[in-house]
Write a protein that holds these residues in place. Structure first.
Motif, PDB file in Angstrom:
ATOM      1  N   GLU A  29       0.823  -1.212   0.000  1.00 37.48           N
ATOM      2  CA  GLU A  29       0.000   0.000   0.000  1.00 37.48           C
ATOM      3  C   GLU A  29       0.858   1.263   0.000  1.00 37.48           C
ATOM      4  N   SER A  30       1.856   1.323   0.882  1.00 34.70           N
ATOM      5  CA  SER A  30       2.668   2.542   0.979  1.00 34.70           C
ATOM      6  C   SER A  30       3.562   2.720  -0.242  1.00 34.70           C
ATOM      7  N   PHE A  31       4.096   1.626  -0.767  1.00 34.80           N
ATOM      8  CA  PHE A  31       4.970   1.740  -1.941  1.00 34.80           C
ATOM      9  C   PHE A  31       4.188   2.215  -3.158  1.00 34.80           C
ATOM     10  N   LYS A  32       3.004   1.649  -3.366  1.00 37.82           N
ATOM     11  CA  LYS A  32       2.181   2.068  -4.498  1.00 37.82           C
ATOM     12  C   LYS A  32       1.733   3.517  -4.345  1.00 37.82           C
ATOM     13  N   ALA A  33       1.429   3.909  -3.116  1.00 35.93           N
ATOM     14  CA  ALA A  33       0.953   5.271  -2.869  1.00 35.93           C
ATOM     15  C   ALA A  33       2.038   6.307  -3.166  1.00 35.93           C
ATOM     16  N   ASN A  34       3.294   5.936  -2.958  1.00 37.17           N
ATOM     17  CA  ASN A  34       4.386   6.891  -3.149  1.00 37.17           C
ATOM     18  C   ASN A  34       5.012   6.835  -4.537  1.00 37.17           C
ATOM     19  N   ALA A  35       4.646   5.832  -5.324  1.00 39.26           N
ATOM     20  CA  ALA A  35       5.317   5.618  -6.611  1.00 39.26           C
ATOM     21  C   ALA A  35       5.173   6.814  -7.553  1.00 39.26           C
ATOM     22  N   ARG A  36       3.987   7.416  -7.582  1.00 37.07           N
ATOM     23  CA  ARG A  36       3.787   8.550  -8.496  1.00 37.07           C
ATOM     24  C   ARG A  36       4.663   9.736  -8.104  1.00 37.07           C
ATOM     25  N   LYS A  37       4.740  10.044  -6.811  1.00 38.18           N
ATOM     26  CA  LYS A  37       5.555  11.175  -6.358  1.00 38.18           C
ATOM     27  C   LYS A  37       7.030  10.925  -6.638  1.00 38.18           C
ATOM     28  N   ILE A  38       7.482   9.707  -6.390  1.00 39.99           N
ATOM     29  CA  ILE A  38       8.878   9.349  -6.654  1.00 39.99           C
ATOM     30  C   ILE A  38       9.214   9.599  -8.113  1.00 39.99           C
ATOM     31  N   ASP A  39       8.298   9.204  -8.997  1.00 37.64           N
ATOM     32  CA  ASP A  39       8.510   9.367 -10.431  1.00 37.64           C
ATOM     33  C   ASP A  39       8.464  10.837 -10.836  1.00 37.64           C
ATOM     34  N   GLU A  40       7.419  11.542 -10.444  1.00 37.71           N
ATOM     35  CA  GLU A  40       7.225  12.910 -10.915  1.00 37.71           C
ATOM     36  C   GLU A  40       8.308  13.849 -10.397  1.00 37.71           C
ATOM     37  N   GLU A  41       8.765  13.629  -9.174  1.00 37.26           N
ATOM     38  CA  GLU A  41       9.763  14.517  -8.585  1.00 37.26           C
ATOM     39  C   GLU A  41      11.185  13.977  -8.742  1.00 37.26           C
ATOM     40  N   SER A  42      11.307  12.784  -9.329  1.00 34.86           N
ATOM     41  CA  SER A  42      12.607  12.151  -9.529  1.00 34.86           C
ATOM     42  C   SER A  42      13.414  12.121  -8.231  1.00 34.86           C
ATOM     43  N   ILE A  43      12.776  11.586  -7.200  1.00 33.26           N
ATOM     44  CA  ILE A  43      13.413  11.523  -5.884  1.00 33.26           C
ATOM     45  C   ILE A  43      13.707  10.077  -5.505  1.00 33.26           C
ATOM     46  N   VAL A  50      -6.855   0.412 -22.386  1.00 35.59           N
ATOM     47  CA  VAL A  50      -7.387   1.530 -21.598  1.00 35.59           C
ATOM     48  C   VAL A  50      -7.672   2.749 -22.470  1.00 35.59           C
ATOM     49  N   GLY A  51      -6.898   2.900 -23.543  1.00 34.52           N
ATOM     50  CA  GLY A  51      -7.141   4.025 -24.434  1.00 34.52           C
ATOM     51  C   GLY A  51      -6.423   5.289 -23.994  1.00 34.52           C
ATOM     52  N   ALA A  52      -6.949   6.435 -24.399  1.00 41.42           N
ATOM     53  CA  ALA A  52      -6.287   7.718 -24.171  1.00 41.42           C
ATOM     54  C   ALA A  52      -6.098   8.030 -22.692  1.00 41.42           C
ATOM     55  N   LYS A  53      -6.947   7.453 -21.838  1.00 41.24           N
ATOM     56  CA  LYS A  53      -6.791   7.676 -20.394  1.00 41.24           C
ATOM     57  C   LYS A  53      -5.425   7.203 -19.900  1.00 41.24           C
ATOM     58  N   SER A  54      -4.841   6.249 -20.613  1.00 39.95           N
ATOM     59  CA  SER A  54      -3.545   5.715 -20.184  1.00 39.95           C
ATOM     60  C   SER A  54      -2.424   6.739 -20.309  1.00 39.95           C
ATOM     61  N   LEU A  55      -2.657   7.810 -21.071  1.00 38.77           N
ATOM     62  CA  LEU A  55      -1.648   8.841 -21.269  1.00 38.77           C
ATOM     63  C   LEU A  55      -1.738   9.954 -20.240  1.00 38.77           C
ATOM     64  N   GLN A  56      -2.772   9.944 -19.429  1.00 37.99           N
ATOM     65  CA  GLN A  56      -2.897  10.958 -18.384  1.00 37.99           C
ATOM     66  C   GLN A  56      -1.772  10.795 -17.366  1.00 37.99           C
ATOM     67  N   ARG A  57      -1.210  11.900 -16.920  1.00 32.42           N
ATOM     68  CA  ARG A  57      -0.095  11.832 -15.975  1.00 32.42           C
ATOM     69  C   ARG A  57      -0.493  11.184 -14.665  1.00 32.42           C
ATOM     70  N   SER A  58      -1.774  11.245 -14.342  1.00 34.73           N
ATOM     71  CA  SER A  58      -2.252  10.628 -13.102  1.00 34.73           C
ATOM     72  C   SER A  58      -2.432   9.121 -13.240  1.00 34.73           C
ATOM     73  N   ASN A  59      -2.308   8.617 -14.472  1.00 31.10           N
ATOM     74  CA  ASN A  59      -2.510   7.192 -14.713  1.00 31.10           C
ATOM     75  C   ASN A  59      -1.183   6.448 -14.614  1.00 31.10           C
TER      76      ASN A  59
END
Length: 382
Positions: free
Chosen positions: A24-38, A341-350
């Motif tokens: 749960e915690s790893f998945k929750a933080n994965a987006r932030k790790i990626d977007e902020e390159s931390i 999934v289609g175009a939704k797969s390109l959303q940054r939140s996806n």
């Protein structure tokens, strides 16, 4: 085919349960790790707490003593939670496994290092340099080591040093000018003249901290020359490298799981029910599962061969094949998940767009595809 079929022991199940506590915690933080390159320092703290960084340390030293097969099984799961964490952690696990399996080092040094690993220390080889390209292609390192009495002075710069912000030790390849050959030096991060320079700015695996390691007149004792390899490239293929494709297999599985859940829940008003009932969607799901099954039989089959002492010596190209099959399969599976999934797969939140970028990195981890194909051809015509 369910991954459960590849689980053979109670010990494997217990370790998978430990990893599940981090999901749960790893998945929750994965987006932030990626977007902020931390770098995922908190993730590594948790991995240390459950003893994951020492799973390949032999039991006699306080580790779990897990095999290549065991490690691949666990690492696939970990990497499905966070690809960057998986790849960065893989290097310590595989290097510890290789070091203690082959016992390259003097007994006193390896016993001392086992204590460090048992206390949570992490390590990675620092081999790559921009001037030499990939180490597997045989370039001579520009990093040098010169004798200075009972010490060596090391100077140079390494790139792609995955996990660098959190590593405790670096196994640095350097050209020993006095003897005109390659050597590996165990360099602690705390040594004077060691600098990790933040240079990692890429589109995939953004949280691996694969920064530059700068060595400026780093002085280490002669006993820190722990390996004088018989091979010239500074890079030797071995079964522990299967942890690299295991990382990408985990990411591909995460993409597949996301796509299947999306199909089961997405219900546009143009149809009755969900898109999971559509033939083209079912084809994509079936193709993803077929590809993942093929990849699993390949990587777990090779891992099992490596575990078998009677078969290990016969392995020539199989590790390369597993890496080629799995990493290319991962790219294909993520692509199909995005088509579903289609175009939704390109959303940054996806998460799919992150999986898409991350699996591309597998093409540039050793061994590269062209070398694998070349060696297969050479084996065939000898």
């Amino acid at each position: 085919m369910s991954k459960q079929l590849f689980i053979h022991t109670e010990e494997q199940r217990e370790w998978l349960k430990k990893l599940e506590t981090l999901e749960e915690s790893f998945k929750a933080n994965a987006r932030k790790i990626d977007e902020e390159s931390i770098f995922p320092f908190e993730n590594f703290k948790k991995l240390r707490e459950i003893g994951y960084t020492k799973i390949t340390l032999p039991k006699q030293y306080g580790g779990a003593g897990l095999s290549v097969y065991d490690a691949v099984l666990l690492h696939e799961t970990l990497s499905s939670y966070c690809g960057s964490t998986g790849l960065a952690a893989s290097w310590t696990i595989q290097n510890v496994g290789e070091i203690f399996e082959n016992r390259y080092w003097p007994v006193e040094k390896i016993d001392w290092f086992a204590e460090q690993v048992n206390n949570g220390a992490t390590v990675n080889r620092a081999v790559s340099e921009f001037a030499m390209g990939s180490p597997v292609r045989g370039g001579k390192p520009g990093t040098t080591a010169v004798r200075d009495g009972e010490f060596y002075l090391i100077n140079g710069r390494k790139n792609y040093t995955s996990g660098a912000p959190d590593l405790d030790y670096f196994l640095v390849s350097a050209w020993i000018e006095d003897d005109n050959h390659l050597g590996f030096f165990l360099v602690p991060k705390t040594a004077k003249g060691v600098l990790v320079e933040t240079t990692w700015d890429v589109m995939s695996m953004r949280g691996t901290g694969s920064d530059d390691l700068v060595l400026n007149h780093v002085r280490v004792e002669r006993s820190n020359l722990v390996e004088i390899p018989s091979y010239s490239t500074g890079f030797k293929l071995n079964g522990w490298l299967l942890l690299i494709p295991a990382t990408y297999l985990g990411i591909a599985q995460a993409a597949r799981d996301y796509a299947v859940q999306f199909a089961k829940n997405h219900s546009p008003n143009s149809i009755q029910g969900t898109i999971a009932q559509l033939p083209n969607v079912q084809t994509l799901i079936g193709e993803m599962d077929l590809a993942l099954t093929n990849a699993r039989f390949t990587i777990y089959g090779v891992a099992q061969l490596y575990n078998d002492a009677t078969k290990k010596a016969e392995i020539v190209n199989e590790i390369n094949i597993a890496k080629h099959v799995v990493t290319n399969t991962a790219i294909d599976v993520v692509d199909k998940a995005m088509r579903l999934v289609g175009a939704k797969s390109l959303q940054r939140s996806n998460p799919l767009q992150r999986y898409y970028r991350d699996v591309r990195a597998g093409l540039h981890n050793p061994p590269m595809d062209d070398l694998t194909i070349k060696r297969l051809a050479e084996t065939a015509i000898l």
